[in-house]
Design an enzyme around this catalytic site. Structure first.
Site, PDB file in Angstrom:
ATOM      1  N   ALA A  62      -2.449   0.433  -0.347  1.00  0.00           N
ATOM      2  CA  ALA A  62      -3.536  -0.286  -1.007  1.00  0.00           C
ATOM      3  C   ALA A  62      -3.909   0.394  -2.318  1.00  0.00           C
ATOM      4  O   ALA A  62      -3.604   1.569  -2.542  1.00  0.00           O
ATOM      5  CB  ALA A  62      -4.754  -0.351  -0.083  1.00  0.00           C
ATOM      6  N   GLY A 101      -0.939   0.949   3.414  1.00  0.00           N
ATOM      7  CA  GLY A 101      -0.807  -0.496   3.490  1.00  0.00           C
ATOM      8  C   GLY A 101       0.636  -0.955   3.465  1.00  0.00           C
ATOM      9  O   GLY A 101       0.972  -2.001   4.043  1.00  0.00           O
ATOM     10  N   GLU A 104       1.653  -0.680   6.968  1.00  0.00           N
ATOM     11  CA  GLU A 104       0.974  -1.702   7.768  1.00  0.00           C
ATOM     12  C   GLU A 104       1.586  -3.084   7.536  1.00  0.00           C
ATOM     13  O   GLU A 104       1.678  -3.892   8.465  1.00  0.00           O
ATOM     14  CB  GLU A 104      -0.525  -1.688   7.459  1.00  0.00           C
ATOM     15  N   GLU A 124      -3.780   7.662   5.303  1.00  0.00           N
ATOM     16  CA  GLU A 124      -5.184   7.384   4.981  1.00  0.00           C
ATOM     17  C   GLU A 124      -6.121   8.511   5.368  1.00  0.00           C
ATOM     18  O   GLU A 124      -7.138   8.749   4.689  1.00  0.00           O
ATOM     19  CB  GLU A 124      -5.631   6.090   5.674  1.00  0.00           C
TER      20      GLU A 124
END
Length: 683
Positions: A62, A101, A104, A124
């Site tokens: 992200a 991300g 993910e 993260e």
């Protein structure tokens, strides 16, 4: 130009991500990716989807700069849900690293293939949060809890080979075949009636031993101490084994929001951005380019010289080490080889890589072998007379454009440069011990250091894997100058009634790996101490005279057993009490709060003076130094960010309260001004 493009390869839609430098899943990328998935769902001609990326990595995850912005649809969790619920198989082709991300997104796809060099992870936790797009719920379902916990809680990525062995990756293919193999695989799985959906799987979590979570906490207790995000990660993974996916994902989102708005995450994000900002040098023209560096000379094969050499050898540079005596040279080279072999045994290097690194090493007893070096770094004894003698010799031998660097920890780089005919080519490169492991490098800019030489040093630091911070010239530069004021206060409190264990314990509880007296024992109390000049005038003198010279002798400020476990020493405490009684200082009980304030507040003040004087470019640079070089707990952001967090008015009030203990040190005008305005150093 679109950051996500689509191309039909027969009945397969190839979706390509191209958002350099790290292919972050920004709002624009998410919107375009969602449109591509919608295109695939609406077309009867498309039977499968391949998601791939341009560049050397799949995605760094992200865009964390959006964390403080209003949300933009679709969110990353919504995008991943749309991929997972597509009624056609989605194959992700990982051409390189997939983090956060990016990982993910891969978990939301039905199938995953990767190149051998790919790294996959959920880092993260390193910025004080947890995976917020299903990572804590999908990963355990795909690989099981025991495999998922270390990936999520430590934040360290795994290799494609490891990912394949635990079921995270279905196939590993060679880079040149990745695209065609992904398309062929997509056509192959399109024939299947069902496809694995990560969020619906229970086969890997149904028999989870509930003790696995406490066992993990116990095993990693030291690493996780004081941090909020790792514990939330463990809790979230545990919920994946106890709740339906929809409830688990709701709790994950709740934890994410709690963490991202908390102080620790803000501090860790500050550290993340401060490290990147530190590489930028204020006031330099944009067209300054680094000089070419191919061969590096190192003076001294001791602990520091050998460690410095390993940085360059591992990065593929040719290195020449020069020593005064053959036995010292042989010993130093032997230690370098031993260190490399130990790294190989741990699986961090191959035997071939070790041999390649050692193959770049040349040894000599003659300074004239530096004649063709592009950079020469001295790592000799920390005495100005010796440094000046060395640089005088280098000035006569090195080629005109060679850079000459001192690994000094404290000394005046301008004075060293002045003994050469080319001070513009001289600067300080202060490595931290062990130099082959510690990330920090203080790049000390002399008054006459040329912009090109400075840019070259910063470029080299990046190439050898260091976090570099520019410092001006002063005694101790940034880090050691601030360390000195902390040590002054530690020593002063010994005279007032505190003992080493009490002082060290306060810093341990704050989050440091060790306190000032533990650090002294580790470095050696006899560092710089001369037995023939000792006069028993200091505590250190007496301890050294008694053979208490630190961990290496089994006793220093502490007593050590055969496993180097420490215990307070009554002998040392008696020495301290004797000195204290003779000092005339009042003996009293000193609270932990006072110890913490007197150790840390003067450091903040010294940092403010460093900013005032222009020694550091920015407050974040000071934080970068202390987090990477001195063990300041990163989840507090470094000394200057921590001061901003608790309030500069509080720091100032504490300094004024203890002003009588600060010897001749002044309180910073910058600190006073910012405290009066309610500002912080990082505003």
């Amino acid at each position: 130009m679109s950051k996500v493009t689509t191309r039909r390869e027969g009945d397969v839609l190839v979706v390509s991500l191209d958002n350099p430098p790290v292919n972050a899943f920004s709002a624009e990328v998410r919107q375009q990716m969602a449109a591509a998935i919608e295109e695939a769902g609406e077309s009867d001609e498309i039977r499968a989807v391949v998601i791939r990326a341009e560049g050397r990595m799949f995605s760094g995850g992200a865009d964390i700069t959006e964390f403080n912005s209003a949300p933009v649809d679709p969110s990353l969790p919504d995008l991943i849900d749309s991929i997972e619920t597509l009624a056609k198989p989605v194959v992700i082709a990982l051409n390189g690293t997939a983090l956060g991300g990016g990982c993910e997104i891969a978990l939301g796809c039905h199938y995953r293939i990767a190149v051998p060099s790919a790294k996959i992870g959920l880092p993260e936790v390193k910025i004080g949060i947890l995976p917020g797009a299903g990572g804590t719920q999908r990963l355990p379902r795909v690989v099981g809890v025991e495999q998922a916990l270390p990936i999520i809680v430590t934040g360290n990525p795994i290799s494609a080979k490891k990912a394949e062995s635990i079921g995270l990756v279905d196939r590993v293919v060679e880079p040149e075949k990745l695209r065609e193999e992904a398309i062929a695989f997509a056509r192959e799985v399109a024939e299947r009636d069902e496809h694995p959906v990560s969020s619906r799987r229970t086969d890997k979590i149904s028999d989870t031993d509930p003790d696995v979570f406490d066992d993990f906490r116990e095993k990693h207790a030291r690493r996780l101490r004081g941090q909020e995000a790792p514990e939330k990660c463990i809790q979230a993974v545990k919920l994946a084994t106890e709740l339906p996916y929809e409830e688990g994902i709701a709790k994950e989102r709740e934890f994410f929001i709690e963490l991202v708005s908390g102080t620790q995450s803000k501090a860790l994000r500050h550290v993340f951005f401060a490290e990147r900002q530190a590489g930028k040098i204020d006031g330099l023209a944009k067209d300054v380019r680094p000089l070419p560096v191919r061969k590096v000379g190192i003076i001294g094969a001791g602990t520091m010289g050998g460690g410095i050499a390993m940085n360059f050898l591992s990065a593929g540079y040719d290195v020449t080490i020069v020593e005064r005596k053959q036995d010292a040279l042989d010993r130093g080279v032997g230690i370098i080889r031993k260190n490399y072999d130990a790294t190989a045994r741990k699986g961090r290097m191959t035997t071939e890589q070790v041999d390649a690194a050692m193959g770049h090493l040349t040894t000599s007893l003659d300074y004239r072998d530096f004649a063709d070096c592009d950079l020469v770094i001295e790592a000799v004894f920390e005495l100005m007379e010796i440094k000046k003698e060395v640089f005088g010799r280098l000035d006569e031998i090195c080629k005109p454009d060679a850079i000459m660097a001192s690994n000094t920890s404290y000394l005046d780089v301008n004075e060293i440069a002045a003994c050469t005919s080319r001070p513009e080519n001289v600067l300080g490169l202060h490595f931290f011990s062990p130099a082959n492991i510690m990330r920090l490098l203080e790049v000390v800019r002399g008054d006459k250091t040329s912009p090109q030489v400075l840019v070259t040093a910063m470029d080299l630091a990046k190439k050898i894997g260091k976090v570099a911070v520019v410092s001006g010239v002063c005694h101790g530069f940034i880090g050691n100058r601030m360390l000195a004021v902390r040590q002054e206060q530690a020593n002063a409190m010994l005279m007032e009634g505190a003992l080493p264990d009490q002082i060290d314990r306060v810093l341990l509880e704050f989050g440091f790996p060790m306190g000032p007296f533990q650090m002294a024992d580790l470095a050696g109390l006899d560092l710089g101490w001369k037995e023939d000049e000792s006069d028993s005038s200091t505590i250190r003198d007496v301890l050294c005279e008694r053979g208490r010279r630190g961990q290496k002798t089994g006793k220093g400020f502490y007593d050590y057993d055969e496993n180097r476990r420490r215990a307070p020493s009554e002998e040392v405490n008696e020495v301290i009490r004797d000195f204290a009684s003779r000092s005339g200082k009042e003996q009293r009980d000193i609270s932990e709060e006072e110890i913490r304030e007197r150790l840390l507040y003067p450091m903040v003040n010294e940092g403010a003076l460093i900013l005032e004087e222009g020694i550091a470019q920015r407050a974040g640079d000071i934080d970068t130094v202390w987090v990477n070089g001195y063990g300041w707990p990163p989840y507090t952001g470094g000394p200057m960010f921590w001061a901003d967090t608790i309030g500069l008015d509080r720091i100032l009030a504490g300094l004024e309260r203890y002003e009588g203990t600060m010897e001749d040190r002044e309180i910073s005008t910058l600190l006073r001004e910012k405290a009066a305005k309610g500002e912080g150093f990082n505003d």
